[in-house]
Write an enzyme that holds these catalytic residues in place. Structure first.
Site, PDB file in Angstrom:
ATOM      1  N   GLY A 157      11.955  -5.475   2.801  1.00  0.00           N
ATOM      2  CA  GLY A 157      11.397  -4.680   1.712  1.00  0.00           C
ATOM      3  C   GLY A 157      11.285  -5.394   0.379  1.00  0.00           C
ATOM      4  O   GLY A 157      10.758  -4.820  -0.572  1.00  0.00           O
TER       5      GLY A 157
ATOM      6  N   ARG B 118      -4.957  -1.496   3.995  1.00  0.00           N
ATOM      7  CA  ARG B 118      -3.993  -1.075   2.962  1.00  0.00           C
ATOM      8  C   ARG B 118      -4.625  -0.311   1.791  1.00  0.00           C
ATOM      9  O   ARG B 118      -4.066   0.687   1.354  1.00  0.00           O
ATOM     10  CB  ARG B 118      -3.194  -2.276   2.452  1.00  0.00           C
ATOM     11  CG  ARG B 118      -2.420  -2.999   3.560  1.00  0.00           C
ATOM     12  CD  ARG B 118      -1.438  -4.038   3.042  1.00  0.00           C
ATOM     13  NE  ARG B 118      -0.291  -3.434   2.438  1.00  0.00           N
ATOM     14  CZ  ARG B 118      -0.091  -3.331   1.144  1.00  0.00           C
ATOM     15  NH1 ARG B 118      -0.955  -3.840   0.295  1.00  0.00           N
ATOM     16  NH2 ARG B 118       0.977  -2.732   0.681  1.00  0.00           N
TER      17      ARG B 118
ATOM     18  N   CYS C 140     -18.391   3.161   8.661  1.00  0.00           N
ATOM     19  CA  CYS C 140     -18.913   4.484   8.298  1.00  0.00           C
ATOM     20  C   CYS C 140     -17.803   5.437   7.865  1.00  0.00           C
ATOM     21  O   CYS C 140     -17.497   6.417   8.559  1.00  0.00           O
ATOM     22  CB  CYS C 140     -19.675   5.078   9.472  1.00  0.00           C
ATOM     23  SG  CYS C 140     -21.095   4.092   9.872  1.00  0.00           S
ATOM     24  N   GLU C 141     -17.161   5.137   6.773  1.00  0.00           N
ATOM     25  CA  GLU C 141     -16.097   5.970   6.205  1.00  0.00           C
ATOM     26  C   GLU C 141     -16.122   5.758   4.692  1.00  0.00           C
ATOM     27  O   GLU C 141     -16.186   4.610   4.243  1.00  0.00           O
ATOM     28  CB  GLU C 141     -14.703   5.499   6.682  1.00  0.00           C
ATOM     29  CG  GLU C 141     -14.434   5.602   8.138  1.00  0.00           C
ATOM     30  CD  GLU C 141     -13.962   6.982   8.578  1.00  0.00           C
ATOM     31  OE1 GLU C 141     -13.533   7.790   7.731  1.00  0.00           O
ATOM     32  OE2 GLU C 141     -14.039   7.238   9.791  1.00  0.00           O
TER      33      GLU C 141
END
Ligand code: LLP
Length: 428
Positions: free
Chosen positions: A239, A312, A355-356
């Site tokens: 992390g 992301r 296509c988004e």
């Protein structure tokens, strides 16, 4: 930070102009810097040196076999979360004794595969999983080693989708239950429950949440030891941040400066599982501009990379610094900054062909003039980039390239249409 720099108006990875790579292998392409991987791995080892930790590179962040081989060659252990990742780690030559295996839903087949391989530790996420591991090890008449993943209930102040150490997270068990888990399973002959595992979230851009989590874990360890349990391992998880823009993250040594004093002389084998802090700044995604168009007041730069290559931004609204790879000397960016606005730049969104509406890579950026055919670089894409790629819209996955000094090589060839159909080609 990394080895992607502009020289004479052109982006280089180490000593190779990235345009040369695009000409040779096409786009979209992930370009990684071997020197950056080595440098980041060394920064972690040096930062935590006093603890002599086992560094288990979190292979989910960037899993290419050649990169795993590079890191295994430096002595890295591996943090895996699936049978597939374990398979990769072993193929890369990682020492099984330096492999830790986390994950909330390990199947019996995966557990058997890991016992066969002789991994170092199972990181246990629930009582049900532990009961199952005890049963499998008993049937096999073997002894395996495990650490219990504990949720220290600290807030890592990261995106809600990547925060894992809160009490109500699906991972691990909460602190109160941890003691009961040891009472129930801590004396098993087949699972030697000898460690505590933490992983509070990712990326964590400040050190305090680690200090808080480690302090709570040490209290638990003291309590368990007082009750007669042998606790010899503390796995801190991963992390540690990466710099998506300049100076965003502490360096590994900065985390270590606060964490190491807490753990010195505690008689614990410390494990750390860095992923992003090693891989994120070691890679870029290189793409070519297909078209530039206007929509209302907006300018769209449509590139040949998409959310299928780097999800992301769509998934977490993540910021990746984006800039042309050959902007000329007038437009060399003075740094990777969220608010960069140089004279002559105009606002644009960088989007892909999928296509988004969520298929965007960068939004509302001030960019130099860009034309069809221009190369664009998306920075800090080495972690959770290629590994999260999909084939949506039947898009073959990008190629991956590893640069080392003056040369580069293909470490994953670009997929073909036949690759897309390979698993569907069944006898009629
Ligand atoms: N250890 C465990 C148990 C983990 O679950 C993870 C990451 C790591 C270590 C490594 O974390 P790192 O050092 O790379 O931050 N897809 C998200 C990140 C998901 C992280 C999952 N677990 C992203 O793109 O930001």
């Amino acid at each position: 930070m990394d080895q992607f720099v502009y020289r004479d108006g052109e982006l280089y990875c180490e000593n190779v102009p990235v345009a040369r790579i695009a000409d040779a292998v096409g786009t979209p392409t992930y370009v990684y810097s071997a020197a950056t991987f080595r440098g980041h791995y060394r920064a972690v080892t040096e930062g935590f040196r006093d603890l002599r930790p086992i560094i288990c590179y979190s292979i989910k962040s960037c899993q290419n076999l050649h990169i795993l081989k590079l890191l295994a060659g430096l002595g890295a252990g591996m943090d895996v979360v699936s049978g597939g990742e374990l398979y990769r780690a072993l193929k890369a030559g990682a020492d099984p004794a330096r492999i830790v295996y986390a994950g909330v839903g390990k199947s019996d087949a995966e557990i058997n595969q890991a016992i066969d391989a002789g991994i170092g530790w199972f990181n246990i996420e629930s009582e049900a999983e532990l009961a199952n591991l005890v049963e499998i090890a008993r049937q096999r008449r073997q002894v395996v080693r495990a650490a219990l993943r504990v949720n220290p209930d600290v807030d890592p102040k990261t995106h809600r989708h990547t925060s894992t150490g809160k009490r109500e997270s699906k991972f691990g068990v909460d602190l109160e239950r941890a003691r009961r888990v040891f009472d129930e399973f801590g004396r098993s002959e087949h699972v030697r429950l000898c460690g505590i595992h933490l992983h509070i979230g990712s990326p964590v851009f400040t050190v305090e949440p680690y200090v808080e989590a480690v302090t709570k874990a040490l209290d638990l360890i003291a309590e368990l030891r007082a009750a007669g349990f042998t606790i010899d391992t503390l796995d801190l998880g991963g992390g540690f941040g990466a710099s998506y823009h300049d100076g965003q993250s502490p360096m590994p040594g900065d985390y270590a400066a606060r964490i190491v004093p807490l753990l010195r002389g505690r008689n614990l084998q410390v494990i750390i599982e860095p992923g992003r802090s090693i891989s994120a700044n070691a890679g870029i995604l290189l793409a070519r501009t297909v078209f530039v168009k206007r929509g209302g007041d907006k300018q769209f730069i449509i590139i040949d990379a998409a959310m299928t290559d780097l999800i992301r931004p769509a998934l977490y609204d993540a910021f990746h610094f984006a800039w042309p790879a050959a902007p000329g000397t007038r437009f060399v960016p003075p740094g990777r900054r969220t608010d960069l606005d140089m004279p002559g730049c105009t606002a644009a969104d960088i989007v892909g062909p999928v296509c988004e509406t969520a298929d965007f890579l960068a939004r509302d950026r001030k960019l130099p003039p860009v034309q069809r055919g221009d190369l664009m670089a998306l920075f800090t894409a080495g972690a959770y980039g290629f590994v999260m790629a999909s084939h949506y819209n039947s898009r073959p996955n990008a190629a991956e390239i590893l640069v080392d000094g003056d040369s580069f090589r293909i470490i994953r060839r670009r997929e073909t249409y036949d690759d897309l159909l390979a698993a569907e080609n069944q006898p009629e």
